[in-house]
Enzyme design. Sequence first.
Site, short mmCIF file in Angstrom:
data_model
loop_
_atom_site.label_atom_id
_atom_site.label_comp_id
_atom_site.label_asym_id
_atom_site.label_seq_id
_atom_site.Cartn_x
_atom_site.Cartn_y
_atom_site.Cartn_z
N ASP A 120 -6.06 -11.64 -3.81
CA ASP A 120 -5.81 -10.22 -4.04
C ASP A 120 -4.73 -10.06 -5.12
O ASP A 120 -4.88 -10.60 -6.21
CB ASP A 120 -5.43 -9.57 -2.70
CG ASP A 120 -5.37 -8.06 -2.74
OD1 ASP A 120 -6.43 -7.42 -2.58
OD2 ASP A 120 -4.27 -7.51 -2.93
N TYR B 92 0.73 -1.61 -8.61
CA TYR B 92 -0.46 -0.96 -9.17
C TYR B 92 -0.12 -0.11 -10.38
O TYR B 92 -0.93 0.03 -11.30
CB TYR B 92 -1.15 -0.14 -8.08
CG TYR B 92 -1.71 -1.02 -6.99
CD1 TYR B 92 -3.02 -1.49 -7.04
CD2 TYR B 92 -0.90 -1.46 -5.93
CE1 TYR B 92 -3.52 -2.34 -6.06
CE2 TYR B 92 -1.39 -2.31 -4.96
CZ TYR B 92 -2.69 -2.75 -5.03
OH TYR B 92 -3.18 -3.60 -4.07
N HIS C 269 -13.02 -9.50 2.62
CA HIS C 269 -11.96 -9.68 1.63
C HIS C 269 -10.83 -10.58 2.12
O HIS C 269 -10.24 -11.32 1.32
CB HIS C 269 -11.39 -8.30 1.28
CG HIS C 269 -10.27 -8.33 0.29
ND1 HIS C 269 -10.41 -8.84 -0.98
CD2 HIS C 269 -8.96 -7.95 0.41
CE1 HIS C 269 -9.25 -8.74 -1.63
NE2 HIS C 269 -8.36 -8.21 -0.81
#
Length: 333
Positions: A127, A231, A287
């Site tokens: 990730d 982000y 995931h």
Amino acid sequence: MIWHWSVVALFALAATAPVRAQVPNPSEFKRTFTDHVALVNGVRLHYVIGGAGSPILLVHGFPETWYAWRKVMPKLAEHHTVIVPDLRGAGASGRPTGPYDTGTMAEDLHQLVRQLGYDSIDVVGHDVGVAVSYPYAAAHRGEVRHLVLLDVPPQGTAAFEKLRSEAWNWGFQAIPDMPETLVAGRERAYLDEGFYKALSQNKTAFSREDVDEYVRAYSAPGAMHAAFEWYRAFPEDIRQNRIQLKTRLEMPVLMLGGAQSGASLMRETAQEIAIRYEVGSVENCGHWMAEEQPEAVSTRILAFIDSPEPSASRALMQHPHRSRTSSLQAAPQ
């Protein structure tokens, strides 16, 4: 000054370190792994370390901490020294005002590895940990023996752009300030419903105690803001990576995805970033690979990093008809 720093670090660690009863075989885990704090690159990094042998660095993603690797750490530690940090902003690590670009976070980890006395290492990222592990390997090509990337392509790749158009949280979490306001007091619902349940195939992977641990970590003052800053740094990450992508990685790279998650994207990305690569998928896996299928993931990691390293041309000669999902291959130059 050294005494003062140690006291501050110990208080911070005591306030944020996970309860070890939540890890598998807690008494054995405690005998193998220990918590530490290091000052690197201007930030306090918490890390867990244990085992013996050549080192492996495990890099977690969002919304997780070092704890994401708890199920694979014991098996890896039977053969290797396992180093598992909290990224800057996460868990028991410091939360500076910035920067939070992945180049800076990669340098945090590089300095930690060097401070621990290692000049070469195997790197595994998942990730956001992929976003940090790729620039680590790209900036220190002569020091990374093997690179393993799990379920998310690095920023700047074509597959990343495809995923970016579909990942609602990437855009939401990049908005200045508003996500912190909306999520405050609702951390459990946001993390559990929006991520752990929504992105898992194996629905038994996260116990209530596991979710409690992550909620505790991300409810700490400034924790969610720091994570959202990861982000908000995406444009800078992309700019940095596009420079590095001009020269593909020379070390062997394993691109592994959950069969019910990012496996196809990892397959698409391999040739773009690496000369020698292996790709594959893990069945019944979404995931959260290290938590959903820890045995399969740890087995694949060990088989990859501990296998003899054939030259790219030899790999092709030995397996001329084998699919790209099962052998180390050379991408066209």
